[in-house]
Design a protein around this motif. Structure first.
Motif, short mmCIF file in Angstrom:
data_model
loop_
_atom_site.label_atom_id
_atom_site.label_comp_id
_atom_site.label_asym_id
_atom_site.label_seq_id
_atom_site.Cartn_x
_atom_site.Cartn_y
_atom_site.Cartn_z
N LYS A 3 27.57 -56.93 -65.67
CA LYS A 3 28.24 -57.75 -66.68
C LYS A 3 27.19 -58.49 -67.49
N GLY A 40 33.15 -51.06 -65.89
CA GLY A 40 34.55 -50.97 -66.30
C GLY A 40 35.09 -49.56 -66.38
N ASN A 96 38.92 -45.83 -67.67
CA ASN A 96 38.70 -47.13 -67.03
C ASN A 96 38.89 -46.97 -65.53
#
Length: 107
Positions: A3, A40, A96
Protein backbone atom coordinates in the motif's frame (compact mmCIF):
# COMPACT_ATOMS: atom_id res chain seq x y z
CA UNK A 1 0.81 -5.41 2.22
CA UNK A 2 1.59 -3.35 -0.80
CA UNK A 3 0.00 0.00 0.00
CA UNK A 4 1.15 3.50 -0.69
CA UNK A 5 0.72 6.31 1.79
CA UNK A 6 -2.38 7.51 -0.09
CA UNK A 7 -4.21 4.25 0.61
CA UNK A 8 -3.91 3.02 -2.99
CA UNK A 9 -2.29 -0.28 -3.82
CA UNK A 10 1.20 -0.23 -5.32
CA UNK A 11 1.23 -1.80 -8.77
CA UNK A 12 4.12 -4.14 -9.55
CA UNK A 13 4.94 -4.65 -13.21
CA UNK A 14 5.73 -8.35 -12.82
CA UNK A 15 5.17 -11.38 -15.00
CA UNK A 16 4.18 -14.47 -13.02
CA UNK A 17 3.31 -17.85 -14.48
CA UNK A 18 -0.30 -18.35 -13.38
CA UNK A 19 -2.77 -21.22 -13.61
CA UNK A 20 -6.40 -20.16 -14.03
CA UNK A 21 -9.26 -22.35 -12.84
CA UNK A 22 -12.68 -20.81 -13.59
CA UNK A 23 -15.07 -21.31 -10.67
CA UNK A 24 -17.97 -22.61 -12.74
CA UNK A 25 -15.99 -24.40 -15.48
CA UNK A 26 -16.73 -21.80 -18.19
CA UNK A 27 -13.51 -23.08 -19.72
CA UNK A 28 -10.97 -25.74 -18.87
CA UNK A 29 -8.13 -24.66 -16.55
CA UNK A 30 -5.21 -23.08 -18.41
CA UNK A 31 -1.83 -21.42 -17.87
CA UNK A 32 -1.08 -17.81 -18.62
CA UNK A 33 1.02 -14.86 -17.41
CA UNK A 34 0.25 -11.80 -15.34
CA UNK A 35 0.77 -8.32 -16.78
CA UNK A 36 1.00 -6.80 -13.31
CA UNK A 37 -0.07 -7.54 -9.76
CA UNK A 38 -0.91 -5.58 -6.61
CA UNK A 39 -2.34 -6.37 -3.20
CA UNK A 40 -5.76 -5.56 -4.67
CA UNK A 41 -5.72 -7.71 -7.79
CA UNK A 42 -3.98 -8.72 -10.98
CA UNK A 43 -4.04 -8.03 -14.68
CA UNK A 44 -3.82 -11.31 -16.62
CA UNK A 45 -3.06 -12.04 -20.29
CA UNK A 46 -5.65 -14.08 -22.15
CA UNK A 47 -5.74 -15.45 -25.66
CA UNK A 48 -8.55 -13.81 -27.60
CA UNK A 49 -11.65 -15.98 -27.44
CA UNK A 50 -10.96 -17.36 -23.96
CA UNK A 51 -14.33 -17.98 -22.28
CA UNK A 52 -13.88 -15.61 -19.33
CA UNK A 53 -16.67 -13.14 -18.67
CA UNK A 54 -16.80 -10.02 -16.54
CA UNK A 55 -18.02 -10.79 -13.01
CA UNK A 56 -16.75 -14.40 -13.29
CA UNK A 57 -14.88 -15.74 -10.31
CA UNK A 58 -11.51 -17.43 -10.88
CA UNK A 59 -9.04 -19.39 -8.82
CA UNK A 60 -5.52 -18.17 -9.56
CA UNK A 61 -2.56 -20.38 -8.68
CA UNK A 62 0.67 -18.34 -8.53
CA UNK A 63 4.10 -19.69 -7.61
CA UNK A 64 6.34 -17.38 -5.57
CA UNK A 65 10.06 -18.11 -5.40
CA UNK A 66 11.79 -17.23 -2.15
CA UNK A 67 15.46 -16.23 -1.83
CA UNK A 68 16.15 -19.73 -0.50
CA UNK A 69 14.95 -21.17 -3.83
CA UNK A 70 11.87 -22.61 -2.14
CA UNK A 71 8.49 -22.23 -3.89
CA UNK A 72 5.23 -21.17 -2.29
CA UNK A 73 2.02 -21.58 -4.26
CA UNK A 74 -0.71 -19.02 -3.67
CA UNK A 75 -4.30 -19.99 -4.43
CA UNK A 76 -6.16 -16.71 -4.77
CA UNK A 77 -9.85 -16.20 -5.43
CA UNK A 78 -10.28 -13.40 -7.92
CA UNK A 79 -13.33 -11.65 -9.39
CA UNK A 80 -13.07 -10.54 -13.03
CA UNK A 81 -13.74 -6.81 -13.39
CA UNK A 82 -13.32 -6.46 -17.14
CA UNK A 83 -11.78 -8.09 -20.19
CA UNK A 84 -10.26 -5.70 -22.74
CA UNK A 85 -8.65 -6.25 -26.12
CA UNK A 86 -4.92 -5.60 -26.09
CA UNK A 87 -3.90 -6.73 -29.59
CA UNK A 88 -5.15 -8.89 -32.46
CA UNK A 89 -4.48 -12.06 -30.41
CA UNK A 90 -4.30 -11.02 -26.76
CA UNK A 91 -6.87 -9.72 -24.27
CA UNK A 92 -6.24 -8.47 -20.77
CA UNK A 93 -8.36 -9.55 -17.81
CA UNK A 94 -8.45 -7.15 -14.86
CA UNK A 95 -9.39 -8.86 -11.61
CA UNK A 96 -9.73 -8.08 -7.91
CA UNK A 97 -8.71 -10.50 -5.17
CA UNK A 98 -11.59 -11.68 -2.97
CA UNK A 99 -11.13 -12.23 0.80
CA UNK A 100 -7.37 -11.65 0.59
CA UNK A 101 -7.18 -10.38 4.19
CA UNK A 102 -8.83 -13.56 5.47
CA UNK A 103 -6.33 -15.70 3.51
CA UNK A 104 -3.28 -13.77 4.76
CA UNK A 105 -4.28 -14.14 8.40
CA UNK A 106 -5.05 -17.84 7.93
CA UNK A 107 -1.40 -18.55 6.97
Amino acid sequence: MLKSSGGKFVLLDVTLDTAIHPEHSESTPFRTLTEDISAGGASIRLLKGTAIQSVSQLYLWMPLTLKSGEFHYLRLISKVIRVTEKSMEICCCTSNFVNLQKMIYRH
